[in-house]
Write a protein that holds these residues in place. Sequence first.
Motif, PDB file in Angstrom:
ATOM      1  N   ASP A 177     -41.165   1.588  23.295  1.00 25.57           N
ATOM      2  CA  ASP A 177     -39.897   1.334  23.985  1.00 25.57           C
ATOM      3  C   ASP A 177     -38.782   1.301  22.962  1.00 25.57           C
ATOM      4  O   ASP A 177     -38.321   0.255  22.551  1.00 25.57           O
ATOM      5  N   ARG A 178     -38.369   2.485  22.508  1.00 23.47           N
ATOM      6  CA  ARG A 178     -37.345   2.541  21.480  1.00 23.47           C
ATOM      7  C   ARG A 178     -36.305   3.601  21.824  1.00 23.47           C
ATOM      8  O   ARG A 178     -36.626   4.642  22.348  1.00 23.47           O
ATOM      9  N   ILE A 179     -35.072   3.245  21.509  1.00 21.90           N
ATOM     10  CA  ILE A 179     -33.985   4.207  21.666  1.00 21.90           C
ATOM     11  C   ILE A 179     -33.434   4.542  20.282  1.00 21.90           C
ATOM     12  O   ILE A 179     -33.309   5.697  19.915  1.00 21.90           O
ATOM     13  N   ILE A 180     -33.131   3.517  19.485  1.00 21.97           N
ATOM     14  CA  ILE A 180     -32.650   3.754  18.126  1.00 21.97           C
ATOM     15  C   ILE A 180     -33.753   3.413  17.127  1.00 21.97           C
ATOM     16  O   ILE A 180     -34.295   4.282  16.477  1.00 21.97           O
ATOM     17  N   SER A 181     -34.081   2.129  17.030  1.00 19.84           N
ATOM     18  CA  SER A 181     -35.102   1.749  16.050  1.00 19.84           C
ATOM     19  C   SER A 181     -36.230   0.911  16.643  1.00 19.84           C
ATOM     20  O   SER A 181     -37.172   0.587  15.956  1.00 19.84           O
ATOM     21  N   ILE A 203     -28.451  -4.696  13.110  1.00 14.88           N
ATOM     22  CA  ILE A 203     -28.661  -3.951  11.856  1.00 14.88           C
ATOM     23  C   ILE A 203     -29.614  -4.718  10.937  1.00 14.88           C
ATOM     24  O   ILE A 203     -30.524  -4.135  10.347  1.00 14.88           O
ATOM     25  N   ILE A 204     -29.420  -6.029  10.840  1.00 10.40           N
ATOM     26  CA  ILE A 204     -30.304  -6.848  10.005  1.00 10.40           C
ATOM     27  C   ILE A 204     -31.736  -6.784  10.531  1.00 10.40           C
ATOM     28  O   ILE A 204     -32.688  -6.600   9.768  1.00 10.40           O
ATOM     29  N   LEU A 205     -31.901  -6.926  11.851  1.00  6.79           N
ATOM     30  CA  LEU A 205     -33.242  -6.870  12.433  1.00  6.79           C
ATOM     31  C   LEU A 205     -33.883  -5.497  12.252  1.00  6.79           C
ATOM     32  O   LEU A 205     -35.088  -5.395  12.013  1.00  6.79           O
ATOM     33  N   ALA A 206     -33.098  -4.442  12.356  1.00  2.99           N
ATOM     34  CA  ALA A 206     -33.632  -3.098  12.171  1.00  2.99           C
ATOM     35  C   ALA A 206     -34.178  -2.919  10.755  1.00  2.99           C
ATOM     36  O   ALA A 206     -35.139  -2.171  10.547  1.00  2.99           O
ATOM     37  N   ILE A 207     -33.583  -3.621   9.801  1.00  2.00           N
ATOM     38  CA  ILE A 207     -34.032  -3.501   8.416  1.00  2.00           C
ATOM     39  C   ILE A 207     -35.251  -4.380   8.148  1.00  2.00           C
ATOM     40  O   ILE A 207     -36.199  -3.943   7.492  1.00  2.00           O
ATOM     41  N   ILE A 208     -35.250  -5.630   8.673  1.00  2.00           N
ATOM     42  CA  ILE A 208     -36.300  -6.561   8.284  1.00  2.00           C
ATOM     43  C   ILE A 208     -37.503  -6.635   9.223  1.00  2.00           C
ATOM     44  O   ILE A 208     -38.577  -7.057   8.810  1.00  2.00           O
ATOM     45  N   MET A 209     -37.365  -6.212  10.492  1.00  5.86           N
ATOM     46  CA  MET A 209     -38.503  -6.292  11.427  1.00  5.86           C
ATOM     47  C   MET A 209     -39.559  -5.258  11.051  1.00  5.86           C
ATOM     48  O   MET A 209     -39.235  -4.092  10.836  1.00  5.86           O
TER      49      MET A 209
END
Length: 57
Positions: free
Chosen positions: A12-16, A48-54
Amino acid sequence: MNGKKLRKSSTDRIISGVCGGIAEFFGISSLAVRLLFIIIPSNLILYIILAIIMPEE
């Protein structure tokens, strides 16, 4: 704890996959999570932070 971990969604992803992962973790609709990120502008920085650290699923 039931062993669930917050991870990006691989299906279930659109961007990240951040919103999909949050929705799967809490058992809610990914549309609701996406709307929250759109409605509240300061959430863009959080996204943006979650996209980097998740981690990936």
